[in-house]
Write a protein that holds these residues in place. Structure first.
Motif, PDB file in Angstrom:
ATOM      1  N   CYS A   1       0.866  -0.792   0.639  1.00 36.29           N
ATOM      2  CA  CYS A   1      -0.320  -0.163  -0.216  1.00 36.29           C
ATOM      3  C   CYS A   1       1.234   1.204  -0.278  1.00 36.29           C
ATOM      4  N   GLU A   2       0.237   2.403  -1.164  1.00 35.24           N
ATOM      5  CA  GLU A   2       1.044   3.808  -0.176  1.00 35.24           C
ATOM      6  C   GLU A   2      -0.731   4.873  -0.266  1.00 35.24           C
ATOM      7  N   PRO A   3       0.594   5.861   0.109  1.00 34.00           N
ATOM      8  CA  PRO A   3      -0.351   6.978   0.824  1.00 34.00           C
ATOM      9  C   PRO A   3      -1.900   6.944   0.043  1.00 34.00           C
ATOM     10  N   GLY A   4      -3.468   7.027   0.426  1.00 29.16           N
ATOM     11  CA  GLY A   4      -4.024   7.468  -0.455  1.00 29.16           C
ATOM     12  C   GLY A   4      -4.673   6.275  -1.236  1.00 29.16           C
ATOM     13  N   GLN A   5      -4.675   4.896  -0.480  1.00 26.90           N
ATOM     14  CA  GLN A   5      -5.362   4.022  -1.134  1.00 26.90           C
ATOM     15  C   GLN A   5      -5.955   3.793   0.165  1.00 26.90           C
ATOM     16  N   PHE A   6      -6.395   2.708  -0.410  1.00 20.08           N
ATOM     17  CA  PHE A   6      -8.088   2.048   0.846  1.00 20.08           C
ATOM     18  C   PHE A   6      -8.166   0.516   0.866  1.00 20.08           C
ATOM     19  N   VAL A   7      -9.012   0.155   1.996  1.00 18.24           N
ATOM     20  CA  VAL A   7      -9.539  -1.412   2.001  1.00 18.24           C
ATOM     21  C   VAL A   7     -10.573  -1.741   1.656  1.00 18.24           C
ATOM     22  N   ILE A   8     -10.576  -2.465   1.610  1.00 18.58           N
ATOM     23  CA  ILE A   8     -12.757  -3.065   1.419  1.00 18.58           C
ATOM     24  C   ILE A   8     -12.403  -4.158   3.089  1.00 18.58           C
ATOM     25  N   VAL A   9     -13.146  -3.489   3.786  1.00 20.94           N
ATOM     26  CA  VAL A   9     -13.598  -4.978   4.496  1.00 20.94           C
ATOM     27  C   VAL A   9     -14.799  -5.473   5.100  1.00 20.94           C
ATOM     28  N   LYS A  10     -14.471  -6.528   5.111  1.00 25.37           N
ATOM     29  CA  LYS A  10     -15.842  -7.511   5.986  1.00 25.37           C
ATOM     30  C   LYS A  10     -16.125  -8.405   6.532  1.00 25.37           C
ATOM     31  N   ILE A  11     -17.277  -7.714   8.075  1.00 27.83           N
ATOM     32  CA  ILE A  11     -16.998  -8.500   9.159  1.00 27.83           C
ATOM     33  C   ILE A  11     -17.324  -9.782   9.404  1.00 27.83           C
ATOM     34  N   ASP A  12     -18.012 -10.592   7.755  1.00 24.79           N
ATOM     35  CA  ASP A  12     -18.526 -12.191   7.853  1.00 24.79           C
ATOM     36  C   ASP A  12     -18.887 -12.162   6.383  1.00 24.79           C
ATOM     37  N   GLU A  13     -19.184 -13.518   6.066  1.00 21.55           N
ATOM     38  CA  GLU A  13     -19.849 -13.675   4.792  1.00 21.55           C
ATOM     39  C   GLU A  13     -20.227 -13.070   4.644  1.00 21.55           C
ATOM     40  N   LYS A  14     -21.655 -13.079   5.492  1.00 22.16           N
ATOM     41  CA  LYS A  14     -22.559 -12.631   5.162  1.00 22.16           C
ATOM     42  C   LYS A  14     -22.464 -10.645   5.235  1.00 22.16           C
ATOM     43  N   GLY A  15     -21.577 -10.362   5.887  1.00 25.60           N
ATOM     44  CA  GLY A  15     -21.532  -9.076   6.241  1.00 25.60           C
ATOM     45  C   GLY A  15     -21.261  -8.077   4.942  1.00 25.60           C
ATOM     46  N   GLU A  16     -21.491  -6.879   4.378  1.00 25.51           N
ATOM     47  CA  GLU A  16     -21.790  -5.838   3.762  1.00 25.51           C
ATOM     48  C   GLU A  16     -20.018  -5.585   3.522  1.00 25.51           C
ATOM     49  N   ARG A  17     -19.491  -4.989   2.634  1.00 22.39           N
ATOM     50  CA  ARG A  17     -18.553  -4.585   1.950  1.00 22.39           C
ATOM     51  C   ARG A  17     -18.560  -3.581   2.688  1.00 22.39           C
ATOM     52  N   ILE A  18     -17.496  -2.922   3.249  1.00 20.63           N
ATOM     53  CA  ILE A  18     -16.786  -1.538   3.446  1.00 20.63           C
ATOM     54  C   ILE A  18     -15.952  -1.068   3.385  1.00 20.63           C
ATOM     55  N   PRO A  19     -15.862   0.535   1.993  1.00 16.22           N
ATOM     56  CA  PRO A  19     -14.489   0.307   1.983  1.00 16.22           C
ATOM     57  C   PRO A  19     -13.940   1.453   2.906  1.00 16.22           C
ATOM     58  N   LEU A  20     -12.350   1.425   3.636  1.00 16.87           N
ATOM     59  CA  LEU A  20     -12.380   2.594   4.043  1.00 16.87           C
ATOM     60  C   LEU A  20     -10.919   2.499   3.961  1.00 16.87           C
ATOM     61  N   THR A  21     -10.403   4.007   3.968  1.00 20.51           N
ATOM     62  CA  THR A  21      -8.804   4.854   3.815  1.00 20.51           C
ATOM     63  C   THR A  21      -7.956   4.588   4.540  1.00 20.51           C
ATOM     64  N   ILE A  22      -7.028   3.935   4.156  1.00 18.19           N
ATOM     65  CA  ILE A  22      -5.931   2.900   4.839  1.00 18.19           C
ATOM     66  C   ILE A  22      -5.258   4.482   5.936  1.00 18.19           C
ATOM     67  N   CYS A  23      -5.061   4.318   7.071  1.00 11.05           N
ATOM     68  CA  CYS A  23      -4.427   5.717   8.162  1.00 11.05           C
ATOM     69  C   CYS A  23      -3.321   5.539   8.535  1.00 11.05           C
ATOM     70  N   ASP A  24      -2.692   4.454   7.731  1.00  5.31           N
ATOM     71  CA  ASP A  24      -1.190   3.689   8.414  1.00  5.31           C
ATOM     72  C   ASP A  24      -1.198   2.794   7.953  1.00  5.31           C
ATOM     73  N   TYR A  25       0.290   2.284   8.125  1.00  5.23           N
ATOM     74  CA  TYR A  25       0.919   0.894   6.915  1.00  5.23           C
ATOM     75  C   TYR A  25       2.594   0.405   8.189  1.00  5.23           C
ATOM     76  N   ASP A  26       2.299  -0.609   8.678  1.00  2.00           N
ATOM     77  CA  ASP A  26       3.504  -1.172   8.730  1.00  2.00           C
ATOM     78  C   ASP A  26       4.089  -2.319   8.486  1.00  2.00           C
ATOM     79  N   SER A  27       5.518  -2.144   7.185  1.00  2.00           N
ATOM     80  CA  SER A  27       5.324  -3.073   6.159  1.00  2.00           C
ATOM     81  C   SER A  27       5.490  -4.264   7.162  1.00  2.00           C
TER      82      SER A  27
END
Length: 295
Positions: free
Chosen positions: A28-54
């Motif tokens: 990842c690089e600054p400005g990008q985002f991820v999509i998370v799902k809590i479980d198999e039936k969960g909603e797809r939630i786009p969230l921007t990346i706040c920080d990362y530690d490779s």
């Protein structure tokens, strides 16, 4: 599964989580985002990346509870896990691939509103790591709603907090802080504004008058996050763009904010009904005549 290694509440309805996602963290690089799902039936939630530690293989996300799915996320704690954690998605911030010597000659201003401080932080941090100090304005309704203050102070050249109620820092909107800095003689080559749609619109109206090129992040209108649903369709000048695949960052002076905000409102009613159903549980009967009860 993607394990949550840290979960904390930053402010009212605003939460931070560190999630184990090594592949995402490596790329990842600054400005990008991820999509998370809590479980198999969960909603797809786009969230921007706040920080990362490779090295640690972790991604930091910050989210605000605004609907049923994000409300469910507030109950997750360290040790729990997401079913899906997809990314990095979207295009990185343009300056990441600029000539570094040229970038060092630019004076950059970042303007964040509310949770917009989260996607602003990794960009300012990246600049700091490459020897570039940027000025940062962060606005919130009250002092208690300001997030990532210490982190932002550590990476910015100058940090200017603003509160609508005047309880802390500059009293007033972020736009009045921009005007104050310019009136003091500050000169900026580019502005990056991230936050609520209405905030970005008025920052752009001001910076256009001040002749400061401005980049905005249109992540607030994303739903599916892969270009399939069309929810984030917007006009940028004479072109049709999709925030999730063509952005999320665009020339703010070319974005049709009024059109984008109208599209955003189309999804609010369904979001509200889903949250009401979650909150009322078995007592939810659809008496409003619109949501269909539990159907």
């Amino acid at each position: 599964m993607y394990k949550i290694v840290k979960a904390e509440k930053l402010a009212d309805k605003i939460y931070l989580m560190d999630v184990e996602a090594p592949r995402v963290a490596r790329h990842c690089e600054p400005g990008q985002f991820v999509i998370v799902k809590i479980d198999e039936k969960g909603e797809r939630i786009p969230l921007t990346i706040c920080d990362y530690d490779s090295e640690a293989g972790t991604i930091t996300i910050v989210f605000q509870s605004v609907g049923a799915s994000t409300e469910k996320m507030t109950n997750l704690k360290a040790g729990d896990a997401f079913r899906d954690f997809t990314g990095p998605l979207g295009c990185p911030s343009e300056f990441v691939h600029e000539d570094l010597d040229s970038l060092k000659n630019k004076k950059m201003l970042f303007v964040a509103g509310g949770v917009g401080a989260a996607p602003v932080y990794p960009q300012v941090k990246w600049l700091k790591e490459h020897g570039i100090d940027a000025d940062v304005i962060v606005g919130a309704k009250t002092k208690d709603m300001l997030i990532l203050e210490e982190e932002m102070k550590a990476v910015s050249g100058n940090y200017y907090p603003c509160t609508d109620d005047g309880s802390y820092g500059h009293s007033g909107m972020v736009t009045t802080m921009v005007e104050e800095l310019v009136n003091e003689g500050k000169k900026y080559d580019v502005c990056v504004a991230i936050g609520p749609m209405i905030m970005m619109k008025f920052v752009c109206l001001l910076t256009k008058k001040l002749e400061i090129p401005t980049i905005v992040s249109m992540n607030p209108i994303m739903v599916d996050g892969t270009g399939m649903c069309g929810a984030c369709r917007l006009h940028v000048g004479d072109e049709i763009k999709f925030a999730c695949v063509d952005g999320p960052e665009f020339d703010g002076h070319l974005v049709n904010f009024d059109e984008a905000m109208k599209r955003q409102q189309m999804y609010k009613t369904q979001e509200g009904r889903a949250l009401l159903k979650l909150q009322e549980g078995d007592t939810h009967h659809g008496g409003c005549g619109h949501c269909g009860g539990d159907n």
